[in-house]
Design a protein around this motif. Structure first.
Motif, PDB file in Angstrom:
ATOM      1  N   LEU A  62       0.861  -1.178   0.000  1.00 43.65           N
ATOM      2  CA  LEU A  62       0.000   0.000   0.000  1.00 43.65           C
ATOM      3  C   LEU A  62       0.901   1.232   0.000  1.00 43.65           C
ATOM      4  N   MET A  63       0.625   2.145  -0.924  1.00 38.01           N
ATOM      5  CA  MET A  63       1.443   3.351  -0.969  1.00 38.01           C
ATOM      6  C   MET A  63       0.913   4.405  -0.006  1.00 38.01           C
ATOM      7  N   HIS A  64       1.851   5.083   0.645  1.00 38.71           N
ATOM      8  CA  HIS A  64       1.551   6.260   1.466  1.00 38.71           C
ATOM      9  C   HIS A  64       2.243   7.426   0.824  1.00 38.71           C
TER      10      HIS A  64
ATOM     11  N   VAL B  53      -1.964   7.889   0.273  1.00 36.81           N
ATOM     12  CA  VAL B  53      -2.851   7.010  -0.506  1.00 36.81           C
ATOM     13  C   VAL B  53      -3.067   7.473  -1.937  1.00 36.81           C
ATOM     14  N   LYS B  54      -3.075   8.775  -2.146  1.00 37.94           N
ATOM     15  CA  LYS B  54      -3.339   9.268  -3.503  1.00 37.94           C
ATOM     16  C   LYS B  54      -2.064   9.224  -4.334  1.00 37.94           C
ATOM     17  N   SER B  55      -1.594   8.013  -4.592  1.00 36.31           N
ATOM     18  CA  SER B  55      -0.369   7.805  -5.345  1.00 36.31           C
ATOM     19  C   SER B  55      -0.570   6.688  -6.355  1.00 36.31           C
ATOM     20  N   ILE B  56       0.202   6.749  -7.426  1.00 38.23           N
ATOM     21  CA  ILE B  56       0.172   5.659  -8.405  1.00 38.23           C
ATOM     22  C   ILE B  56       1.607   5.275  -8.783  1.00 38.23           C
ATOM     23  N   SER B  57       1.762   4.037  -9.224  1.00 39.79           N
ATOM     24  CA  SER B  57       3.070   3.556  -9.658  1.00 39.79           C
ATOM     25  C   SER B  57       2.871   2.733 -10.917  1.00 39.79           C
ATOM     26  N   GLY B  58       3.917   2.569 -11.688  1.00 40.66           N
ATOM     27  CA  GLY B  58       3.750   1.741 -12.877  1.00 40.66           C
ATOM     28  C   GLY B  58       4.901   1.846 -13.846  1.00 40.66           C
TER      29      GLY B  58
ATOM     30  N   CYS C 188     -15.864  -1.918 -11.353  1.00 37.68           N
ATOM     31  CA  CYS C 188     -15.098  -0.702 -11.094  1.00 37.68           C
ATOM     32  C   CYS C 188     -15.975   0.525 -11.338  1.00 37.68           C
ATOM     33  N   VAL C 189     -15.782   1.571 -10.528  1.00 39.15           N
ATOM     34  CA  VAL C 189     -16.604   2.775 -10.699  1.00 39.15           C
ATOM     35  C   VAL C 189     -16.405   3.419 -12.076  1.00 39.15           C
ATOM     36  N   TYR C 190     -15.153   3.333 -12.610  1.00 36.90           N
ATOM     37  CA  TYR C 190     -14.908   3.922 -13.926  1.00 36.90           C
ATOM     38  C   TYR C 190     -15.755   3.226 -14.992  1.00 36.90           C
TER      39      TYR C 190
ATOM     40  N   LEU D 291      -5.682   0.439   4.643  1.00 32.06           N
ATOM     41  CA  LEU D 291      -6.151   1.675   5.278  1.00 32.06           C
ATOM     42  C   LEU D 291      -7.376   2.274   4.585  1.00 32.06           C
ATOM     43  N   HIS D 292      -7.909   1.575   3.600  1.00 30.33           N
ATOM     44  CA  HIS D 292      -9.052   2.127   2.877  1.00 30.33           C
ATOM     45  C   HIS D 292     -10.294   2.121   3.746  1.00 30.33           C
ATOM     46  N   ASP D 293     -11.025   3.234   3.718  1.00 27.01           N
ATOM     47  CA  ASP D 293     -12.213   3.178   4.560  1.00 27.01           C
ATOM     48  C   ASP D 293     -13.519   3.680   3.955  1.00 27.01           C
TER      49      ASP D 293
ATOM     50  N   LEU E 235     -15.723  -7.925   7.079  1.00 26.33           N
ATOM     51  CA  LEU E 235     -14.328  -7.603   6.770  1.00 26.33           C
ATOM     52  C   LEU E 235     -14.250  -6.920   5.412  1.00 26.33           C
ATOM     53  N   SER E 236     -13.433  -5.851   5.338  1.00 25.61           N
ATOM     54  CA  SER E 236     -13.280  -5.114   4.085  1.00 25.61           C
ATOM     55  C   SER E 236     -11.799  -5.032   3.711  1.00 25.61           C
ATOM     56  N   ALA E 237     -11.499  -5.094   2.412  1.00 22.28           N
ATOM     57  CA  ALA E 237     -10.120  -4.918   1.916  1.00 22.28           C
ATOM     58  C   ALA E 237     -10.177  -4.400   0.493  1.00 22.28           C
TER      59      ALA E 237
ATOM     60  N   LEU F 235      -7.127  -4.170  -1.569  1.00 23.65           N
ATOM     61  CA  LEU F 235      -6.014  -4.639  -2.398  1.00 23.65           C
ATOM     62  C   LEU F 235      -5.935  -6.160  -2.312  1.00 23.65           C
ATOM     63  N   THR F 236      -5.462  -6.787  -3.380  1.00 27.33           N
ATOM     64  CA  THR F 236      -5.340  -8.249  -3.352  1.00 27.33           C
ATOM     65  C   THR F 236      -4.347  -8.692  -2.279  1.00 27.33           C
ATOM     66  N   THR F 237      -3.335  -7.847  -2.009  1.00 32.89           N
ATOM     67  CA  THR F 237      -2.347  -8.198  -0.986  1.00 32.89           C
ATOM     68  C   THR F 237      -2.958  -8.200   0.421  1.00 32.89           C
TER      69      THR F 237
HETATM   70  C1  B12 Z   1     -10.087   5.656  -7.145  1.00 27.32           C
HETATM   71  C2  B12 Z   1      -9.093   4.532  -7.213  1.00 27.32           C
HETATM   72  C3  B12 Z   1      -7.747   4.839  -7.020  1.00 27.32           C
HETATM   73  C4  B12 Z   1      -7.257   6.241  -6.667  1.00 27.32           C
HETATM   74  C5  B12 Z   1      -7.405   6.507  -5.164  1.00 27.32           C
HETATM   75  C6  B12 Z   1      -7.074   5.332  -4.317  1.00 27.32           C
HETATM   76  C7  B12 Z   1      -7.330   5.547  -2.854  1.00 27.32           C
HETATM   77  N1  B12 Z   1      -6.881   4.637  -2.079  1.00 27.32           N
HETATM   78  O1  B12 Z   1      -7.895   6.500  -2.410  1.00 27.32           O
HETATM   79  C8  B12 Z   1      -5.788   6.193  -7.143  1.00 27.32           C
HETATM   80  C9  B12 Z   1      -5.767   6.691  -8.570  1.00 27.32           C
HETATM   81  C10 B12 Z   1      -4.771   7.014  -6.363  1.00 27.32           C
HETATM   82  C11 B12 Z   1      -5.527   4.691  -7.069  1.00 27.32           C
HETATM   83  C12 B12 Z   1      -4.279   4.128  -6.905  1.00 27.32           C
HETATM   84  C13 B12 Z   1      -4.070   2.755  -6.869  1.00 27.32           C
HETATM   85  N2  B12 Z   1      -4.958   1.787  -7.131  1.00 27.32           N
HETATM   86 CO1  B12 Z   1      -6.841   2.096  -7.316  1.00 27.32          CO
HETATM   87  N3  B12 Z   1      -8.668   2.224  -7.592  1.00 27.32           N
HETATM   88  C14 B12 Z   1      -9.503   3.204  -7.494  1.00 27.32           C
HETATM   89  C15 B12 Z   1     -10.936   2.721  -7.872  1.00 27.32           C
HETATM   90  C16 B12 Z   1     -11.205   3.137  -9.296  1.00 27.32           C
HETATM   91  C17 B12 Z   1     -12.048   3.222  -6.957  1.00 27.32           C
HETATM   92  C18 B12 Z   1     -11.820   2.996  -5.480  1.00 27.32           C
HETATM   93  C19 B12 Z   1     -12.936   3.643  -4.710  1.00 27.32           C
HETATM   94  O2  B12 Z   1     -12.795   4.729  -4.159  1.00 27.32           O
HETATM   95  N4  B12 Z   1     -14.094   3.033  -4.719  1.00 27.32           N
HETATM   96  C20 B12 Z   1     -15.296   3.520  -4.074  1.00 27.32           C
HETATM   97  C21 B12 Z   1     -15.570   2.716  -2.812  1.00 27.32           C
HETATM   98  C22 B12 Z   1     -16.844   3.193  -2.204  1.00 27.32           C
HETATM   99  O3  B12 Z   1     -15.707   1.365  -3.202  1.00 27.32           O
HETATM  100  P1  B12 Z   1     -15.084   0.141  -2.389  1.00 27.32           P
HETATM  101  O4  B12 Z   1     -14.047   0.591  -1.459  1.00 27.32           O
HETATM  102  O5  B12 Z   1     -14.750  -0.920  -3.359  1.00 27.32           O
HETATM  103  O6  B12 Z   1     -16.308  -0.349  -1.489  1.00 27.32           O
HETATM  104  C23 B12 Z   1     -17.519  -0.834  -2.029  1.00 27.32           C
HETATM  105  C24 B12 Z   1     -17.561  -2.350  -2.254  1.00 27.32           C
HETATM  106  O7  B12 Z   1     -16.302  -2.909  -2.505  1.00 27.32           O
HETATM  107  C25 B12 Z   1     -18.253  -2.905  -1.052  1.00 27.32           C
HETATM  108  N5  B12 Z   1     -17.475  -3.252   0.133  1.00 27.32           N
HETATM  109  C26 B12 Z   1     -16.337  -2.712   0.627  1.00 27.32           C
HETATM  110  N6  B12 Z   1     -16.019  -3.280   1.787  1.00 27.32           N
HETATM  111  C27 B12 Z   1     -16.956  -4.186   2.073  1.00 27.32           C
HETATM  112  C28 B12 Z   1     -17.129  -5.042   3.164  1.00 27.32           C
HETATM  113  C29 B12 Z   1     -18.239  -5.903   3.207  1.00 27.32           C
HETATM  114  C30 B12 Z   1     -18.393  -6.798   4.354  1.00 27.32           C
HETATM  115  C31 B12 Z   1     -19.159  -5.909   2.117  1.00 27.32           C
HETATM  116  C32 B12 Z   1     -20.285  -6.817   2.107  1.00 27.32           C
HETATM  117  C33 B12 Z   1     -18.988  -5.040   1.033  1.00 27.32           C
HETATM  118  C34 B12 Z   1     -17.901  -4.193   1.011  1.00 27.32           C
HETATM  119  O8  B12 Z   1     -19.141  -1.885  -0.693  1.00 27.32           O
HETATM  120  C35 B12 Z   1     -18.587  -0.598  -0.974  1.00 27.32           C
HETATM  121  C36 B12 Z   1     -19.680   0.304  -1.438  1.00 27.32           C
HETATM  122  O9  B12 Z   1     -20.247  -0.192  -2.624  1.00 27.32           O
HETATM  123  C37 B12 Z   1     -10.766   1.170  -7.712  1.00 27.32           C
HETATM  124  C38 B12 Z   1     -11.639   0.327  -8.607  1.00 27.32           C
HETATM  125  C39 B12 Z   1     -13.049   0.186  -8.044  1.00 27.32           C
HETATM  126  N7  B12 Z   1     -13.253  -0.478  -6.966  1.00 27.32           N
HETATM  127  O10 B12 Z   1     -13.941   0.696  -8.556  1.00 27.32           O
HETATM  128  C40 B12 Z   1      -9.278   0.957  -7.978  1.00 27.32           C
HETATM  129  C41 B12 Z   1      -8.558  -0.152  -7.247  1.00 27.32           C
HETATM  130  C42 B12 Z   1      -8.940  -0.142  -5.804  1.00 27.32           C
HETATM  131  N8  B12 Z   1      -7.159   0.243  -7.351  1.00 27.32           N
HETATM  132  C43 B12 Z   1      -6.373  -0.740  -7.503  1.00 27.32           C
HETATM  133  C44 B12 Z   1      -4.964  -0.615  -7.588  1.00 27.32           C
HETATM  134  C45 B12 Z   1      -4.204  -1.842  -7.961  1.00 27.32           C
HETATM  135  C46 B12 Z   1      -4.322   0.601  -7.326  1.00 27.32           C
HETATM  136  C47 B12 Z   1      -2.800   0.833  -7.272  1.00 27.32           C
HETATM  137  C48 B12 Z   1      -2.020  -0.250  -6.538  1.00 27.32           C
HETATM  138  C49 B12 Z   1      -2.287   0.991  -8.709  1.00 27.32           C
HETATM  139  C50 B12 Z   1      -0.868   1.437  -8.796  1.00 27.32           C
HETATM  140  N9  B12 Z   1       0.080   0.516  -8.852  1.00 27.32           N
HETATM  141  O11 B12 Z   1      -0.609   2.607  -8.830  1.00 27.32           O
HETATM  142  C51 B12 Z   1      -2.735   2.185  -6.538  1.00 27.32           C
HETATM  143  C52 B12 Z   1      -2.621   1.983  -5.041  1.00 27.32           C
HETATM  144  C53 B12 Z   1      -2.699   3.230  -4.250  1.00 27.32           C
HETATM  145  C54 B12 Z   1      -2.131   3.066  -2.880  1.00 27.32           C
HETATM  146  N10 B12 Z   1      -2.254   4.057  -2.057  1.00 27.32           N
HETATM  147  O12 B12 Z   1      -1.534   2.083  -2.534  1.00 27.32           O
HETATM  148  C55 B12 Z   1      -7.109  -2.067  -7.592  1.00 27.32           C
HETATM  149  C56 B12 Z   1      -6.956  -2.909  -6.308  1.00 27.32           C
HETATM  150  C57 B12 Z   1      -7.050  -4.392  -6.537  1.00 27.32           C
HETATM  151  C58 B12 Z   1      -5.724  -5.060  -6.554  1.00 27.32           C
HETATM  152  N11 B12 Z   1      -5.278  -5.485  -7.711  1.00 27.32           N
HETATM  153  O13 B12 Z   1      -5.095  -5.172  -5.556  1.00 27.32           O
HETATM  154  C59 B12 Z   1      -8.584  -1.588  -7.885  1.00 27.32           C
HETATM  155  C60 B12 Z   1      -9.673  -2.470  -7.327  1.00 27.32           C
HETATM  156  C61 B12 Z   1      -8.709  -1.508  -9.413  1.00 27.32           C
HETATM  157  C62 B12 Z   1      -8.568  -2.841 -10.121  1.00 27.32           C
HETATM  158  N12 B12 Z   1      -7.430  -3.196 -10.604  1.00 27.32           N
HETATM  159  O14 B12 Z   1      -9.497  -3.563 -10.249  1.00 27.32           O
HETATM  160  N13 B12 Z   1      -6.683   3.976  -7.133  1.00 27.32           N
END
Ligand code: B12
Lengths: 234, 222
Positions: A190-192, A194-199, A222-224, B114-116, B159-161, B163-165
């Motif tokens: 996890l990057m600190h 949080v608003k970071s990207i790598s690649g 995915c939301v996108y 740390l995602h919330d 439980l919520s997560a 990242l795959t890690t």
């Molecule tokens: C916006 C976004 C970013 C932003 C901001 C990230 C942040 N941490 O704030 C930016 C551009 C910076 C980013 C970066 C990265 N991201 Co990103 N990102 C997203 C995106 C598009 C949306 C995330 C989000 O805000 N969702 C909105 C919230 C509300 O949704 P949610 O957390 O998923 O929760 C919902 C459900 O999952 C569910 N839910 C959640 N918890 C629980 C628990 C229970 C019990 C239940 C029932 C349901 C439930 O309910 C919620 C409401 O609907 C997702 C894709 C997606 N999910 O749509 C990828 C995603 C999270 N990212 C991903 C990745 C890989 C990354 C990076 C590692 C990429 C990189 N190498 O740079 C980095 C990591 C950043 C870091 N700090 O380490 C992957 C993670 C999966 C994986 N492979 O591990 C995702 C899933 C995209 C993908 N590949 O499919 N990211």
């Protein structure tokens, strides 16, 4: 050689229509108070002091298309089929780290925790867009640098997408000094801040730049993708 | 009376917090969840009815619309704000036993993550559907979930997560919880999680969205 940059917010081009669409209020102007929230978050972003990017150009140890893995600087990256395909014909690779910085990441977190969650979410979204736009800007600079020698670049690809494991960020970060751009990586990748990207970006005379589309990604919820589908349906 | 409850439900559905709140535009100037809940209590409407037929009825619509992508995160957060404002009026009645919650849901983002925002949305939606929610925050180890279970025996764990890690930590946390408290029901979610992973780690339920877990809880414990 590592190139590091600091960007001012006004140097970045944010996709504002997409940002507004991501808030989910459909066509037309944003309703109150969301419009004010967005204006506030964007005004806050203007003063961000820590939007930073770095890239490192490295030679490939062996050509991409011959191998299942990508080897650069003696490190084997298992990027998966899709990314390997996109990087084929690269002669060099540019690994990168970009961040919107700790200031906006922490501000949004604080608001989400015990301020106003709606405002916090708007800051969060702006932070994500800043991180991506910083990536765009860095890509422009890289293109400018390599085009002088007749080279082109691919789009950028990140660990965690298209079957490239997110844990491979550890290898990527090993190419940079500690806390490069102020970004650190936790053991769980996890990057600190949080608003970071790598690649990685492919560089070479024959590479092609392809828009990153949902079609090359396997993530279905995915939301996108939802935003994209919504605008296609509208 | 039922007219008042319908109005309360609408305030929750559309995120109308109180009279001064400008959102949503079509309800500008009208009383919000705050005023209407206070009025319902003053008029002697049964508090349990305000909860189930007013607030929860509205929140259920929010969950369904969110699942169907008809609304996005900000609208859900507006509704949650309207809900929590109304709940302030009901709090004393929970303490006195006049209104009942359906059960307890303990939620946290797993160790290393740390995602919330996603986790918070699930917590808000579950709470808005009549459950007591204990939010343990982010980066939560198994021991903290187990300690919370000691305090709230029979609670369901979420439980919520993101990242795959960090998702792999769901495996060890679920295992540790089930080892000490085999009867505990564990629900999981987050972007990289799927049904296959849920079955693999022996969790009880997976949902891609908050409404799914609400419906699961309603079937399982309500
Ligand atoms: C916006 C976004 C970013 C932003 C901001 C990230 C942040 N941490 O704030 C930016 C551009 C910076 C980013 C970066 C990265 N991201 Co990103 N990102 C997203 C995106 C598009 C949306 C995330 C989000 O805000 N969702 C909105 C919230 C509300 O949704 P949610 O957390 O998923 O929760 C919902 C459900 O999952 C569910 N839910 C959640 N918890 C629980 C628990 C229970 C019990 C239940 C029932 C349901 C439930 O309910 C919620 C409401 O609907 C997702 C894709 C997606 N999910 O749509 C990828 C995603 C999270 N990212 C991903 C990745 C890989 C990354 C990076 C590692 C990429 C990189 N190498 O740079 C980095 C990591 C950043 C870091 N700090 O380490 C992957 C993670 C999966 C994986 N492979 O591990 C995702 C899933 C995209 C993908 N590949 O499919 N990211």
């Amino acid at each position: 050689m590592i190139k590091e940059f600091s960007f001012r917010f006004d140097e970045l081009v944010l996709d504002l229509p997409l940002l507004e669409q991501s808030l989910g209020f459909g066509e037309g102007p944003l309703p109150e108070p969301i419009d004010e929230y967005l204006a506030e978050a964007l005004a806050f972003a203007v003063d961000l002091p820590d939007i930073r990017c770095a890239y490192r150009l490295v030679d490939l140890d062996e050509p991409v298309h011959r191998s299942h893995k990508i080897v650069a600087e003696g490190i084997e990256f298992h990027v998966g089929h899709t990314v390997r395909h996109e990087l084929k014909k690269s002669e060099r690779l540019a690994f990168f780290i970009c961040t919107a910085g700790a200031v906006i990441s922490e501000r949004s977190k604080a608001l989400l925790l015990d301020g106003d969650p709606v405002l916090g979410y708007v800051y969060d979204l702006v932070g994500s867009f800043v991180a991506e736009s910083a990536g765009d800007k860095m890509q422009e600079i890289l293109l400018e640098q390599v085009s002088s020698s007749g080279e082109k670049i691919t789009n950028r690809y990140s660990p965690g997408y298209c079957q490239w494991s997110v844990s491979e960020q550890h290898k990527l970060f090993s190419l940079f000094p500690d806390r490069c751009c102020g970004v650190s990586l936790t053991p769980s990748a996890l990057m600190h801040p949080v608003k970071s990207i790598s690649g990685v970006i492919g560089v070479g005379k024959e590479v092609k730049f392809r828009e990153y589309r949902c079609a090359v990604c396997s993530s279905t919820d995915c939301v996108y993708r939802q935003i994209h589908q919504r605008s296609v349906m509208a | 009376m039922s007219e008042l409850l319908t109005q309360i439900a609408e305030c929750i559905e559309f995120g109308k917090i109180n009279k001064v709140a400008p959102f949503p535009p079509q309800m500008k100037g009208q009383d919000g969840a705050d005023e209407l809940t206070a009025r319902a209590i003053a008029e002697g409407v049964a508090v349990q009815d305000i909860l189930t037929k007013g607030l929860m009825a509205g929140m259920e619509k929010v969950g369904i619309k969110f699942r169907e992508n008809k609304i996005f995160v900000p609208q859900v957060l507006m509704s949650a704000k309207a809900m929590s404002t109304a709940m302030m009026h009901l709090k004393p009645f929970f303490a006195s036993g006049e209104a009942r919650q359906k059960g307890t849901f303990i939620i946290g983002t797993v160790l290393g993550d740390l995602h919330d925002i996603g986790k918070n949305l699930v917590a808000m939606m579950v709470e808005g559907n009549g459950y007591n929610v204990v939010d343990l925050g982010t980066d939560v180890p198994a021991a903290k979930f187990i300690a919370a279970l000691e305090e709230y025996p029979g609670a369901v764990i979420g439980l919520s997560a993101l990242l795959t890690t960090t998702m792999t930590n769901m495996d060890s946390i679920t295992r540790e919880i089930k080892k000490l408290k085999p009867e505990t029901v564990v629900a999981i979610g987050g972007a990289p999680v799927n049904q296959e992973f849920c079955e693999k780690i022996g969790a009880d339920y997976y949902s891609p969205d908050p409404q799914g877990v609400v419906e699961f809880l309603n079937r399982r414990i309500a």
